[in-house]
Design a protein around this motif. Structure first.
Motif, PDB file in Angstrom:
ATOM      1  N   MET B  23       7.521  -0.944   2.185  1.00 35.09           N
ATOM      2  CA  MET B  23       7.795  -1.557   3.482  1.00 35.09           C
ATOM      3  C   MET B  23       6.841  -2.647   3.911  1.00 35.09           C
ATOM      4  N   SER B  24       5.582  -2.607   3.434  1.00 25.47           N
ATOM      5  CA  SER B  24       4.611  -3.567   3.964  1.00 25.47           C
ATOM      6  C   SER B  24       4.926  -4.974   3.453  1.00 25.47           C
ATOM      7  N   PRO B  25       4.529  -5.982   4.236  1.00 24.29           N
ATOM      8  CA  PRO B  25       4.775  -7.361   3.799  1.00 24.29           C
ATOM      9  C   PRO B  25       3.933  -7.708   2.572  1.00 24.29           C
ATOM     10  N   VAL B  26       4.519  -8.476   1.657  1.00 25.57           N
ATOM     11  CA  VAL B  26       3.814  -8.879   0.447  1.00 25.57           C
ATOM     12  C   VAL B  26       3.872 -10.399   0.321  1.00 25.57           C
ATOM     13  N   PRO B  27       2.946 -10.972  -0.487  1.00 25.28           N
ATOM     14  CA  PRO B  27       2.978 -12.427  -0.677  1.00 25.28           C
ATOM     15  C   PRO B  27       4.316 -12.882  -1.271  1.00 25.28           C
ATOM     16  N   ILE B  31       9.954 -16.320  -8.806  1.00 28.21           N
ATOM     17  CA  ILE B  31      10.329 -15.434  -9.920  1.00 28.21           C
ATOM     18  C   ILE B  31      10.156 -13.961  -9.560  1.00 28.21           C
ATOM     19  N   LEU B  32       8.943 -13.578  -9.099  1.00 25.45           N
ATOM     20  CA  LEU B  32       8.694 -12.171  -8.795  1.00 25.45           C
ATOM     21  C   LEU B  32       9.500 -11.691  -7.601  1.00 25.45           C
ATOM     22  N   HIS B  33       9.457 -12.446  -6.502  1.00 24.09           N
ATOM     23  CA  HIS B  33      10.068 -12.027  -5.242  1.00 24.09           C
ATOM     24  C   HIS B  33       9.628 -10.616  -4.871  1.00 24.09           C
ATOM     25  N   GLU B  34      10.592  -9.735  -4.569  1.00 23.65           N
ATOM     26  CA  GLU B  34      10.222  -8.376  -4.143  1.00 23.65           C
ATOM     27  C   GLU B  34       9.661  -7.545  -5.300  1.00 23.65           C
ATOM     28  N   ARG B  37       6.283  -5.749  -5.708  1.00 25.25           N
ATOM     29  CA  ARG B  37       5.944  -4.388  -5.265  1.00 25.25           C
ATOM     30  C   ARG B  37       5.732  -3.434  -6.427  1.00 25.25           C
ATOM     31  N   ASN B  38       6.180  -3.829  -7.602  1.00 26.47           N
ATOM     32  CA  ASN B  38       5.926  -2.984  -8.773  1.00 26.47           C
ATOM     33  C   ASN B  38       4.432  -2.846  -9.056  1.00 26.47           C
ATOM     34  N   THR B  39       3.609  -3.784  -8.531  1.00 28.65           N
ATOM     35  CA  THR B  39       2.154  -3.654  -8.720  1.00 28.65           C
ATOM     36  C   THR B  39       1.636  -2.364  -8.106  1.00 28.65           C
ATOM     37  N   PHE B  40       2.389  -1.769  -7.166  1.00 33.76           N
ATOM     38  CA  PHE B  40       1.913  -0.527  -6.556  1.00 33.76           C
ATOM     39  C   PHE B  40       2.280   0.686  -7.404  1.00 33.76           C
ATOM     40  N   ASP B 182      -4.288 -10.714  -3.445  1.00 34.45           N
ATOM     41  CA  ASP B 182      -4.161 -10.765  -1.990  1.00 34.45           C
ATOM     42  C   ASP B 182      -4.576  -9.425  -1.366  1.00 34.45           C
ATOM     43  N   ASN B 183      -5.096  -9.504  -0.147  1.00 34.20           N
ATOM     44  CA  ASN B 183      -5.526  -8.288   0.543  1.00 34.20           C
ATOM     45  C   ASN B 183      -4.392  -7.309   0.770  1.00 34.20           C
ATOM     46  N   SER B 184      -3.184  -7.845   1.029  1.00 32.53           N
ATOM     47  CA  SER B 184      -2.045  -6.965   1.294  1.00 32.53           C
ATOM     48  C   SER B 184      -1.705  -6.125   0.057  1.00 32.53           C
ATOM     49  N   ILE B 185      -2.054  -6.645  -1.122  1.00 37.51           N
ATOM     50  CA  ILE B 185      -1.831  -5.882  -2.365  1.00 37.51           C
ATOM     51  C   ILE B 185      -2.938  -4.847  -2.534  1.00 37.51           C
ATOM     52  N   LYS B 186      -4.180  -5.299  -2.357  1.00 36.28           N
ATOM     53  CA  LYS B 186      -5.333  -4.418  -2.580  1.00 36.28           C
ATOM     54  C   LYS B 186      -5.277  -3.191  -1.684  1.00 36.28           C
ATOM     55  N   ARG B 187      -4.817  -3.410  -0.447  1.00 36.68           N
ATOM     56  CA  ARG B 187      -4.788  -2.328   0.532  1.00 36.68           C
ATOM     57  C   ARG B 187      -3.968  -1.144   0.030  1.00 36.68           C
ATOM     58  N   ILE B 188      -2.964  -1.420  -0.793  1.00 37.61           N
ATOM     59  CA  ILE B 188      -2.094  -0.337  -1.268  1.00 37.61           C
ATOM     60  C   ILE B 188      -2.405   0.052  -2.702  1.00 37.61           C
ATOM     61  N   ILE B 189      -2.760  -0.939  -3.523  1.00 33.43           N
ATOM     62  CA  ILE B 189      -2.918  -0.629  -4.952  1.00 33.43           C
ATOM     63  C   ILE B 189      -4.156   0.237  -5.190  1.00 33.43           C
ATOM     64  N   ARG B 190      -5.211   0.063  -4.373  1.00 34.09           N
ATOM     65  CA  ARG B 190      -6.419   0.857  -4.616  1.00 34.09           C
ATOM     66  C   ARG B 190      -6.207   2.333  -4.298  1.00 34.09           C
ATOM     67  N   PRO B 191      -5.625   2.660  -3.132  1.00 33.23           N
ATOM     68  CA  PRO B 191      -5.280   4.074  -2.929  1.00 33.23           C
ATOM     69  C   PRO B 191      -4.310   4.592  -3.996  1.00 33.23           C
ATOM     70  N   ALA B 192      -3.406   3.703  -4.461  1.00 29.40           N
ATOM     71  CA  ALA B 192      -2.445   4.128  -5.483  1.00 29.40           C
ATOM     72  C   ALA B 192      -3.167   4.567  -6.755  1.00 29.40           C
ATOM     73  N   PHE B 193      -4.226   3.833  -7.136  1.00 27.72           N
ATOM     74  CA  PHE B 193      -5.003   4.232  -8.312  1.00 27.72           C
ATOM     75  C   PHE B 193      -5.507   5.666  -8.147  1.00 27.72           C
ATOM     76  N   VAL B 194      -6.078   5.945  -6.974  1.00 27.84           N
ATOM     77  CA  VAL B 194      -6.640   7.279  -6.725  1.00 27.84           C
ATOM     78  C   VAL B 194      -5.531   8.332  -6.688  1.00 27.84           C
ATOM     79  N   GLY B 195      -4.462   8.017  -5.977  1.00 29.51           N
ATOM     80  CA  GLY B 195      -3.383   8.990  -5.804  1.00 29.51           C
ATOM     81  C   GLY B 195      -2.730   9.375  -7.119  1.00 29.51           C
ATOM     82  N   PHE B 196      -2.400   8.377  -7.931  1.00 25.18           N
ATOM     83  CA  PHE B 196      -1.742   8.668  -9.210  1.00 25.18           C
ATOM     84  C   PHE B 196      -2.668   9.487 -10.111  1.00 25.18           C
TER      85      PHE B 196
END
Lengths: 48, 240
Positions: B23-27, B31-34, B37-40, B182-196
């Motif tokens: 749901m959060s806004p991404v850059p 080509i990539l478009h939505e 979000r697979n980075t998460f 981008d910060n909007s990516i880091k905010r989610i991907i870092r917790p994702a590393f821990v969670g997974f």
């Protein structure tokens, strides 16, 4: 296959993300179900 | 209950990652478009896999130092779950690559390196399956496991950086990555590393506990067998 790819490309490729999430969840579920069947085997051994 | 705080943390983090990830806004990128979000969901699988393989190597070292079969058991199960995460990483990567790079398996140093790495760990399980003696199996596979980890990390982290790769942060200097993530990516991907990673350990823990029960049952059965055999022998001796 091509048609499917076209559908996945719609709406800014969000369906690609949905497919990826689906794969991840299905993989986890598959593994957990396998652990479950193994638990059942152990249960049967304990009852015997 | 207090012992299980990390499981609650796992649930919370994963809920955050999956909801915010969708749901959060991404850059906005061409080509990539939505699909950005697979980075998460795709890289955290690999981080979790690498962490679990590190754990597996550590438990192998522990086994070789102390000789407790329980350490070997933990090491195998960590490798097992890591392999599951690796397979999932491969499939999700394939899906993503098809829509971003136009190929199901791009000829990329990182993907090829990971294919070799997965084969290394498949060989680990083949090796385990081929030795019957429990102690010998544990010892040989522990040594192999440490070597496999020592090869796996250069294959997927170092070698792709020495050449050009489609994966971001590879080829050129990954140290400058801070400017293009981008910060909007880091905010989610870092917790994702821990969670997974935590989820991986959780699943592994279930299997380790199950295997411990199984080995205890095996021991009990063997004990009963030997006792009944001995009593049968005694009876044969007393009334021939």
């Amino acid at each position: 296959m091509n048609q499917l790819a076209e559908i996945l490309r719609q709406d800014g490729k969000i369906w690609v993300v949905v497919a990826v999430i689906g794969v991840v969840l299905a993989g986890w579920l598959f593994y957990l179900l396998r652990i479950g069947s193994r638990v059942n085997k152990v249960k049967r051994r304990v009852i015997e | 209950m207090l012992k299980h705080w990390w499981k609650a943390l796992t649930v919370l983090i994963l809920a955050y990652v999956f909801i915010a990830g969708l749901m959060s806004p991404v850059p906005k990128l061409p080509i990539l478009h939505e699909a950005i979000r697979n980075t998460f969901f795709h890289p955290p699988l690999w981080i979790a896999m690498m962490t679990m393989l590190l754990g597996s190597a550590i438990f192998s070292v522990r086994y070789l130092r102390k000789g407790k079969l329980d350490d070997d058991l933990v090491s195998v199960e960590l490798a097992n779950t890591a392999l599951l995460f690796g397979v999932l990483g491969c499939i999700t990567g394939s899906v993503w690559a098809y829509f971003a790079w136009g190929d199901l398996w791009p000829n990329d140093p990182k993907t090829n390196g990971v294919a070799v790495g997965m084969l290394l760990y498949l060989a680990y399980f083949v090796l385990r399956g081929s030795v019957d003696d429990e102690v010998r199996r544990a010892r040989i596979s522990s040594v192999y496991n440490i070597f496999a980890f020592a090869v796996f990390i250069p294959l997927i982290l170092i070698l792709p950086r020495l050449t050009d790769s489609l994966h971001p942060g590879n080829g050129g200097n990954p140290g400058f990555n801070q400017y293009d993530a981008d910060n909007s990516i880091k905010r989610i991907i870092r917790p994702a590393f821990v969670g997974f990673t935590l989820l991986g350990f959780w699943i592994t823990q279930l299997r380790v506990r199950l295997r411990r029960v199984e080995s205890q049952l095996d021991e009990q059965q063997e004990l009963e067998k030997s006792v009944s055999k001995r009593s049968a022998n005694m009876q044969n001796l007393t009334n021939p």
